[in-house]
Design a protein around this motif. Structure first.
Motif, short mmCIF file in Angstrom:
data_model
loop_
_atom_site.label_atom_id
_atom_site.label_comp_id
_atom_site.label_asym_id
_atom_site.label_seq_id
_atom_site.Cartn_x
_atom_site.Cartn_y
_atom_site.Cartn_z
N GLU A 20 0.84 -1.21 0.00
CA GLU A 20 0.00 0.00 0.00
C GLU A 20 0.87 1.25 0.00
O GLU A 20 0.59 2.22 -0.71
CB GLU A 20 -0.94 0.01 1.20
N GLU A 21 1.95 1.25 0.79
CA GLU A 21 2.85 2.41 0.82
C GLU A 21 3.52 2.61 -0.54
O GLU A 21 3.76 3.74 -0.96
CB GLU A 21 3.91 2.25 1.92
N GLY A 23 2.13 1.80 -3.34
CA GLY A 23 1.10 2.17 -4.30
C GLY A 23 1.02 1.23 -5.49
O GLY A 23 0.68 1.66 -6.59
N GLN A 190 -2.75 4.24 4.02
CA GLN A 190 -2.17 2.99 3.52
C GLN A 190 -2.34 1.87 4.54
O GLN A 190 -2.59 0.72 4.17
CB GLN A 190 -0.68 3.18 3.18
#
Length: 197
Positions: A20-21, A23, A190
């Protein structure tokens, strides 16, 4: 697209949060530790595993390091003094915090009862408390929102995951500065997105 083998309530969460960090898209294949599904990706049945094309990678920290290096984000560049300091912090967190939590888990519910050693919990709590005070001092010395400087990095993900695990396992209370740090990082979109898997 990456595929994460594991569950949110395991070390696989670290990998999901890292993704998530970064992306980058991924999907999750839920699998419990030692399950038949987990053994398809790791003969030991441990989770997480990460599938990247034809490659299957195991161990949450190895996977996070691979992803951060591959995408050149959430990490200091390899071969730099900053990376050596980051790696030292990562290994310290594994040795001093994650290890105490894992030994406690093994001897409270993971191992068959006949293999558990009773009476370890007070020692593990004391060691964890001592090390979390050390972490609080490191955080103060870092002087910012993150443990390694002015942006989130792999050790932040690892540390916050360990602190959440400690809370769930009813380890002793953590210092206020570490609580505030944990709360701040858990408020990141995130982190919340990773929780939705």
């Amino acid at each position: 697209m990456y595929r994460v083998i594991g569950t949110v309530k395991s070390r696989a969460f670290r990998v999901m949060w890292m993704l998530e960090e970064l992306g980058v898209p991924y999907n999750v294949m839920p699998a419990a530790p030692r399950s038949e599904e987990a053994r398809k990706y790791n003969p030991l049945g441990k989770i997480p595993a990460l599938v990247d094309g034809d490659d299957v990678l195991t161990d949450s920290v190895a996977i996070m390091t691979y992803l951060a290096d591959k995408h050149s984000a959430v990490t200091a560049p390899a071969g730099t003094p900053a990376r050596a300091r980051q790696d030292a912090m990562t290994l310290w967190l594994i040795d001093e915090l994650d290890a105490a939590l894992w030994v406690n888990a093994k001897h409270t519910f993971v191992l068959p009862e006949k293999l558990r050693v009773s009476g370890l919990t007070p020692t593990l709590h004391k060691e964890f408390s001592r090390n979390i005070e050390t972490f609080a001092g490191m955080l103060e010395a870092a002087g910012g929102d993150f443990i390694m400087g002015d942006q989130i990095s792999l050790p932040d993900i690892l540390a916050v995951h360990c602190f959440g695990w400690a809370f769930g396992a009813q380890f002793p209370a953590i210092p206020e500065a570490v609580k505030a740090y944990t709360k701040r990082l858990r408020a990141r979109p995130q982190f919340r997105a990773a929780q939705d898997h």
